[in-house]
Design a protein around this motif. Structure first.
Motif, PDB file in Angstrom:
ATOM      1  N   LEU A 108      -6.204   4.354   4.523  1.00  0.00           N
ATOM      2  CA  LEU A 108      -5.311   3.660   3.601  1.00  0.00           C
ATOM      3  C   LEU A 108      -5.444   4.249   2.204  1.00  0.00           C
ATOM      4  O   LEU A 108      -6.521   4.696   1.812  1.00  0.00           O
ATOM      5  CB  LEU A 108      -5.641   2.170   3.529  1.00  0.00           C
ATOM      6  CG  LEU A 108      -5.244   1.271   4.700  1.00  0.00           C
ATOM      7  CD1 LEU A 108      -5.687  -0.161   4.406  1.00  0.00           C
ATOM      8  CD2 LEU A 108      -3.746   1.323   4.967  1.00  0.00           C
ATOM      9  N   GLY A 141      -8.140  -4.585   3.289  1.00  0.00           N
ATOM     10  CA  GLY A 141      -7.417  -3.483   2.672  1.00  0.00           C
ATOM     11  C   GLY A 141      -5.975  -3.792   2.342  1.00  0.00           C
ATOM     12  O   GLY A 141      -5.263  -2.926   1.839  1.00  0.00           O
ATOM     13  N   TRP A 142      -5.537  -5.032   2.580  1.00  0.00           N
ATOM     14  CA  TRP A 142      -4.156  -5.426   2.307  1.00  0.00           C
ATOM     15  C   TRP A 142      -4.154  -6.662   1.417  1.00  0.00           C
ATOM     16  O   TRP A 142      -4.850  -7.641   1.703  1.00  0.00           O
ATOM     17  CB  TRP A 142      -3.403  -5.702   3.603  1.00  0.00           C
ATOM     18  CG  TRP A 142      -3.241  -4.471   4.444  1.00  0.00           C
ATOM     19  CD1 TRP A 142      -4.170  -3.920   5.284  1.00  0.00           C
ATOM     20  CD2 TRP A 142      -2.097  -3.610   4.491  1.00  0.00           C
ATOM     21  NE1 TRP A 142      -3.660  -2.785   5.870  1.00  0.00           N
ATOM     22  CE2 TRP A 142      -2.396  -2.570   5.401  1.00  0.00           C
ATOM     23  CE3 TRP A 142      -0.842  -3.633   3.866  1.00  0.00           C
ATOM     24  CZ2 TRP A 142      -1.480  -1.550   5.689  1.00  0.00           C
ATOM     25  CZ3 TRP A 142       0.067  -2.619   4.156  1.00  0.00           C
ATOM     26  CH2 TRP A 142      -0.254  -1.594   5.062  1.00  0.00           C
ATOM     27  N   LYS A 143      -3.364  -6.629   0.350  1.00  0.00           N
ATOM     28  CA  LYS A 143      -3.379  -7.709  -0.631  1.00  0.00           C
ATOM     29  C   LYS A 143      -2.643  -8.947  -0.123  1.00  0.00           C
ATOM     30  O   LYS A 143      -1.497  -8.875   0.313  1.00  0.00           O
ATOM     31  CB  LYS A 143      -2.756  -7.235  -1.948  1.00  0.00           C
ATOM     32  CG  LYS A 143      -3.635  -6.243  -2.693  1.00  0.00           C
ATOM     33  CD  LYS A 143      -2.989  -5.771  -3.971  1.00  0.00           C
ATOM     34  CE  LYS A 143      -3.915  -4.830  -4.706  1.00  0.00           C
ATOM     35  NZ  LYS A 143      -4.313  -3.664  -3.885  1.00  0.00           N
ATOM     36  N   ASP A 167      -7.183  -9.580  -2.056  1.00  0.00           N
ATOM     37  CA  ASP A 167      -7.494  -9.262  -0.666  1.00  0.00           C
ATOM     38  C   ASP A 167      -8.656 -10.166  -0.248  1.00  0.00           C
ATOM     39  O   ASP A 167      -9.806  -9.786  -0.291  1.00  0.00           O
ATOM     40  CB  ASP A 167      -7.862  -7.779  -0.546  1.00  0.00           C
ATOM     41  CG  ASP A 167      -8.144  -7.361   0.886  1.00  0.00           C
ATOM     42  OD1 ASP A 167      -7.989  -8.198   1.800  1.00  0.00           O
ATOM     43  OD2 ASP A 167      -8.538  -6.194   1.085  1.00  0.00           O
ATOM     44  N   GLN A 217      -4.940   2.652  -1.316  1.00  0.00           N
ATOM     45  CA  GLN A 217      -4.698   1.410  -2.043  1.00  0.00           C
ATOM     46  C   GLN A 217      -4.588   1.687  -3.540  1.00  0.00           C
ATOM     47  O   GLN A 217      -5.126   2.665  -4.036  1.00  0.00           O
ATOM     48  CB  GLN A 217      -5.834   0.423  -1.809  1.00  0.00           C
ATOM     49  CG  GLN A 217      -6.050   0.009  -0.361  1.00  0.00           C
ATOM     50  CD  GLN A 217      -7.192  -0.985  -0.259  1.00  0.00           C
ATOM     51  OE1 GLN A 217      -7.200  -2.021  -0.915  1.00  0.00           O
ATOM     52  NE2 GLN A 217      -8.183  -0.664   0.564  1.00  0.00           N
ATOM     53  N   ARG A 218      -3.942   0.748  -4.223  1.00  0.00           N
ATOM     54  CA  ARG A 218      -3.783   0.850  -5.672  1.00  0.00           C
ATOM     55  C   ARG A 218      -4.301  -0.422  -6.340  1.00  0.00           C
ATOM     56  O   ARG A 218      -4.036  -1.524  -5.887  1.00  0.00           O
ATOM     57  CB  ARG A 218      -2.313   1.047  -6.045  1.00  0.00           C
ATOM     58  CG  ARG A 218      -2.046   0.949  -7.557  1.00  0.00           C
ATOM     59  CD  ARG A 218      -0.593   1.144  -7.915  1.00  0.00           C
ATOM     60  NE  ARG A 218      -0.376   0.980  -9.360  1.00  0.00           N
ATOM     61  CZ  ARG A 218       0.724   1.332 -10.007  1.00  0.00           C
ATOM     62  NH1 ARG A 218       1.736   1.881  -9.339  1.00  0.00           N
ATOM     63  NH2 ARG A 218       0.837   1.139 -11.318  1.00  0.00           N
ATOM     64  N   GLU A 219      -5.040  -0.231  -7.420  1.00  0.00           N
ATOM     65  CA  GLU A 219      -5.461  -1.349  -8.279  1.00  0.00           C
ATOM     66  C   GLU A 219      -5.268  -0.928  -9.730  1.00  0.00           C
ATOM     67  O   GLU A 219      -5.484   0.229 -10.079  1.00  0.00           O
ATOM     68  CB  GLU A 219      -6.932  -1.717  -8.040  1.00  0.00           C
ATOM     69  CG  GLU A 219      -7.168  -2.572  -6.809  1.00  0.00           C
ATOM     70  CD  GLU A 219      -6.835  -4.031  -7.037  1.00  0.00           C
ATOM     71  OE1 GLU A 219      -6.903  -4.490  -8.193  1.00  0.00           O
ATOM     72  OE2 GLU A 219      -6.501  -4.721  -6.056  1.00  0.00           O
ATOM     73  N   PHE A 223     -11.522  -3.336  -4.001  1.00  0.00           N
ATOM     74  CA  PHE A 223     -10.887  -2.803  -2.793  1.00  0.00           C
ATOM     75  C   PHE A 223     -11.630  -3.283  -1.559  1.00  0.00           C
ATOM     76  O   PHE A 223     -12.827  -3.015  -1.406  1.00  0.00           O
ATOM     77  CB  PHE A 223     -10.896  -1.264  -2.800  1.00  0.00           C
ATOM     78  CG  PHE A 223     -10.149  -0.637  -3.943  1.00  0.00           C
ATOM     79  CD1 PHE A 223      -8.797  -0.353  -3.831  1.00  0.00           C
ATOM     80  CD2 PHE A 223     -10.807  -0.315  -5.116  1.00  0.00           C
ATOM     81  CE1 PHE A 223      -8.109   0.244  -4.892  1.00  0.00           C
ATOM     82  CE2 PHE A 223     -10.131   0.280  -6.179  1.00  0.00           C
ATOM     83  CZ  PHE A 223      -8.770   0.552  -6.061  1.00  0.00           C
ATOM     84  N   TYR A 274      -6.505   4.634  -7.475  1.00  0.00           N
ATOM     85  CA  TYR A 274      -6.135   4.720  -6.062  1.00  0.00           C
ATOM     86  C   TYR A 274      -7.403   4.979  -5.258  1.00  0.00           C
ATOM     87  O   TYR A 274      -8.221   5.822  -5.629  1.00  0.00           O
ATOM     88  CB  TYR A 274      -5.145   5.862  -5.825  1.00  0.00           C
ATOM     89  CG  TYR A 274      -3.848   5.717  -6.581  1.00  0.00           C
ATOM     90  CD1 TYR A 274      -2.778   4.996  -6.051  1.00  0.00           C
ATOM     91  CD2 TYR A 274      -3.688   6.302  -7.835  1.00  0.00           C
ATOM     92  CE1 TYR A 274      -1.588   4.864  -6.760  1.00  0.00           C
ATOM     93  CE2 TYR A 274      -2.502   6.175  -8.543  1.00  0.00           C
ATOM     94  CZ  TYR A 274      -1.464   5.454  -7.998  1.00  0.00           C
ATOM     95  OH  TYR A 274      -0.292   5.316  -8.703  1.00  0.00           O
ATOM     96  N   ASN A 277       0.823  -1.217   0.000  1.00  0.00           N
ATOM     97  CA  ASN A 277       0.000   0.000   0.000  1.00  0.00           C
ATOM     98  C   ASN A 277       0.855   1.265   0.000  1.00  0.00           C
ATOM     99  O   ASN A 277       0.571   2.245   0.702  1.00  0.00           O
ATOM    100  CB  ASN A 277      -0.974   0.007   1.189  1.00  0.00           C
ATOM    101  CG  ASN A 277      -2.164  -0.897   0.957  1.00  0.00           C
ATOM    102  OD1 ASN A 277      -2.534  -1.191  -0.180  1.00  0.00           O
ATOM    103  ND2 ASN A 277      -2.769  -1.373   2.037  1.00  0.00           N
ATOM    104  N   LYS A 284       0.587  -6.955   6.974  1.00  0.00           N
ATOM    105  CA  LYS A 284       0.559  -5.484   6.982  1.00  0.00           C
ATOM    106  C   LYS A 284       1.887  -4.855   7.402  1.00  0.00           C
ATOM    107  O   LYS A 284       1.943  -3.661   7.690  1.00  0.00           O
ATOM    108  CB  LYS A 284      -0.571  -4.956   7.883  1.00  0.00           C
ATOM    109  CG  LYS A 284      -1.933  -5.570   7.594  1.00  0.00           C
ATOM    110  CD  LYS A 284      -3.004  -5.030   8.526  1.00  0.00           C
ATOM    111  CE  LYS A 284      -4.335  -5.734   8.289  1.00  0.00           C
ATOM    112  NZ  LYS A 284      -5.401  -5.242   9.174  1.00  0.00           N
TER     113      LYS A 284
END
Length: 598
Positions: A512, A390-392, A385, A514-516, A534, A506, A333, A426
């Motif tokens: 957070l 929120g964390w991959k 995720d 996040q990026r996808e 997300f 984003y 992240n 994380k």
């Protein structure tokens, strides 16, 4: 296959190789294999012979997720292999499957009716709307001519590969063997271009059988046992990049742009993705037993070979590995796209951490994914995720290439293997999630392609797996969390690809960022759900999406509610939303054949 050499065999408490054992009786239940209930096991993949005397028989098959009829639900395309009798016209060839999503947890194979059975020796597939008509098309890679299935908007497809110029017919008597493919708009003209990897120059009239004249009468061995030959010692193929002319045709430009694989390495994985955050898709190529390629997009229609300078060519020990699948995701992240390349047994899967400028560091051991992967032969992989915190997290699909390993249990390896799921802690590290008996993580199969996506429109990421010489596995996400989430179906504007491939999103939510990325291809010979997903934990405010469209436009959109699949159209904002798979306003579902749904 390149590897670090034989490792200490690992067995479980019952004496089974850890690749097909090591199960626990209780623990977190994340996935259930629902392939049978979903109707997928009526179809069976077939490739070559059970003995796997040639490497041609060991490297497929891929799998693609796409909403081919624009009804808002993901369908599943499964590539099939072939047999030597079928190639010789002595037997009916195996057929690919297209499973239509029935919206009730079941799927129906409609491949024969819609025209996508691909009666060739199939390997991979990739999805992209190459003609910007709002309907996803399918490119299938084969040993022999490839297919470009154009979506006819009425629930059927037509193979236009020959007319489009992307069939790759060398006309030399030896068919071209294509593997990983990826769509991406490398020159920013709004049209998706196509990269196709080449693997081995395979002449079946003089096949590279172990001990044969073609191999100089030498025997190919794994741990002292005769096995198929390759890829080392065999002639490789060049790669191909096709520029989209915008009129339904493509022009080959690989050689002049320097991305034709000049060393004729053995390409398996390929992915267009922006690794240096300049808004231009770069090109990652995962090569088996040879160094990887990283071609950096210069933004002027050309590429620069940055394979070694970037740190992506080799692992942290300075060795080439048997690269197969490619997973791309921002697991820290921090806004950077990190990469995981899967690898052969007796070596580890490689996590390349990105500094946001396209420079990579092998952090596999520090991150905790290396040691546990060493006994496995890994293929499909993806960041997901799974618990929407929120964390991959990371899932890797495994399966050996040598059936002979089952005759040598002392090696601690098995032909059919279980998947590996790593939970993101994380803090830059992952923890292996235990495989509970009878659940999806204890499913043992000869895994190859894996595709990741929200197949049930419930905000949980599932995994569909295509297995060699077997039926599919469908890992339905049943993790008990009640975390919130948002997804986005993106529609590009007139200067971007219509399916928004190349877009980076984003999401700022719950503290957070996040990026996808909207990517075409990846994993192993496969293609994932293109809808950015997300997880946002317990937050009830979905936050703000910052969308970097391929044409350079940046939009910020405040999302009104959690647990929705939003349709967002470039320049128009939110143009639709699904709640539990139906429009949130209660109207009849959009997407009847005839017009793209919003």
């Amino acid at each position: 296959m390149a590897n670090a050499g034989p490792q200490q065999a690992v067995f479980d408490s019952q004496g089974r190789p850890i690749t097909a054992g090591g199960f626990v009786k209780t623990g977190p239940i994340v996935f259930e294999n629902v392939a049978k209930e979903a109707g997928l096991t009526v179809w069976h993949e077939t490739t070559g012979t059970p003995e796997k005397r040639l490497i041609l028989e060991a490297k497929g098959p891929g799998i693609c997720l796409l909403d081919y009829d624009n009804d808002g639900w993901l369908d599943i395309y499964l590539v099939n292999g072939s047999t030597y009798d079928a190639l010789d016209g002595k037997a009916k060839p195996p057929e690919a499957a297209l499973f239509h999503n029935n919206h009730d947890g079941t799927f129906t194979n409609v491949a024969k009716y819609v025209g996508v059975t691909n009666d060739r020796w199939g390997f991979g597939c990739v999805v992209g709307d190459y003609d910007n008509d709002g309907w996803p098309d399918i490119y299938v890679t084969n040993y022999g001519k490839n297919r470009l299935y154009h979506n006819n908007h009425d629930g059927t497809f037509t193979d236009v590969a020959e007319q489009a110029g992307v069939a790759i017919d060398k006309g030399s008597g030896t068919p071209f063997w294509s593997t990983g493919a990826t769509f991406g708009d490398y020159d920013g003209d709004g049209h998706l271009d196509l990269f196709v990897g080449g693997y081995i120059h395979m002449n079946l009239k003089n096949p590279p059988l172990s001990g044969s004249k073609a191999m100089g009468y030498a025997f190919c061995q794994f741990r002292g046992v005769n096995v198929m030959c390759g890829p080392r010692g065999l002639e490789g193929e060049h790669d191909h990049l096709f520029h989209n002319n915008g009129d339904g045709t493509f022009t080959g430009v690989s050689k002049e742009l320097g991305v034709n694989g000049p060393n004729r390495y053995y390409t398996l994985g390929a992915l267009f993705a922006d690794v240096n955050n300049d808004g231009k898709p770069d090109l990652l190529v995962a090569n088996d037993s040879t160094p990887n390629y990283l071609y950096i997009n210069k933004g002027n229609g050309t590429f620069e070979d940055d394979s070694y300078m970037s740190g992506y060519a080799l692992n942290g020990d300075g060795r080439e590995v048997a690269n197969m699948g490619i997973a791309a995701g921002d697991y820290l992240n921090n806004g950077c796209l990190d990469i995981v390349n899967t690898d052969f047994a007796d070596d580890y899967n490689v996590l390349f951490q990105n500094d946001c400028h396209g420079n990579f560091t092998d952090v596999s051991y520090q991150a905790g994914i290396a040691q546990s992967s060493i006994p496995f032969v890994s293929f499909g992989d993806g960041f997901l995720d799974y618990d929407n915190d929120g964390w991959k997290d990371l899932l890797i699909v495994n399966g050996h290439v040598y059936p002979q390993v089952d005759k040598h249990p002392e090696w601690g390896e098995s032909y059919a293997e279980r998947p590996l799921l790593y939970h993101n802690l994380k803090n830059g590290k992952f923890a292996l999630v235990p495989a509970v008996e009878g659940t999806g993580l204890a499913e043992v199969s000869v895994g190859r392609g894996a595709a990741f996506g929200d197949l049930f429109n419930n905000g949980k990421i599932d995994v569909a797996i295509n297995n060699l010489d077997g039926v599919p596995v469908l890992l339905r996400n049943v993790n008990p969390d009640h975390h919130h989430w948002v997804e986005m179906r993106l529609i590009g504007g007139p200067k971007s690809p219509r399916d928004a491939v190349g877009t980076t999103v984003y999401l700022d939510a719950d503290g957070l960022r996040q990026r996808e990325d909207v990517l075409s291809g990846g994993s192993y010979l496969s293609s994932n759900d293109m809808r950015p997903h997300f997880g946002i934990g317990n937050a009830t405010n979905p936050g703000t999406a910052e969308i970097h469209w391929p044409d350079g436009v940046v939009e910020k959109i405040k999302l009104p509610a959690v647990d929705r699949i939003y349709t967002i159209t470039e320049g128009k904002g939110i143009t639709g939303a699904l709640c539990s798979g139906v429009p949130c306003n209660g109207n009849a579902p959009a997407g009847k054949a005839g017009a793209p749904s919003l």
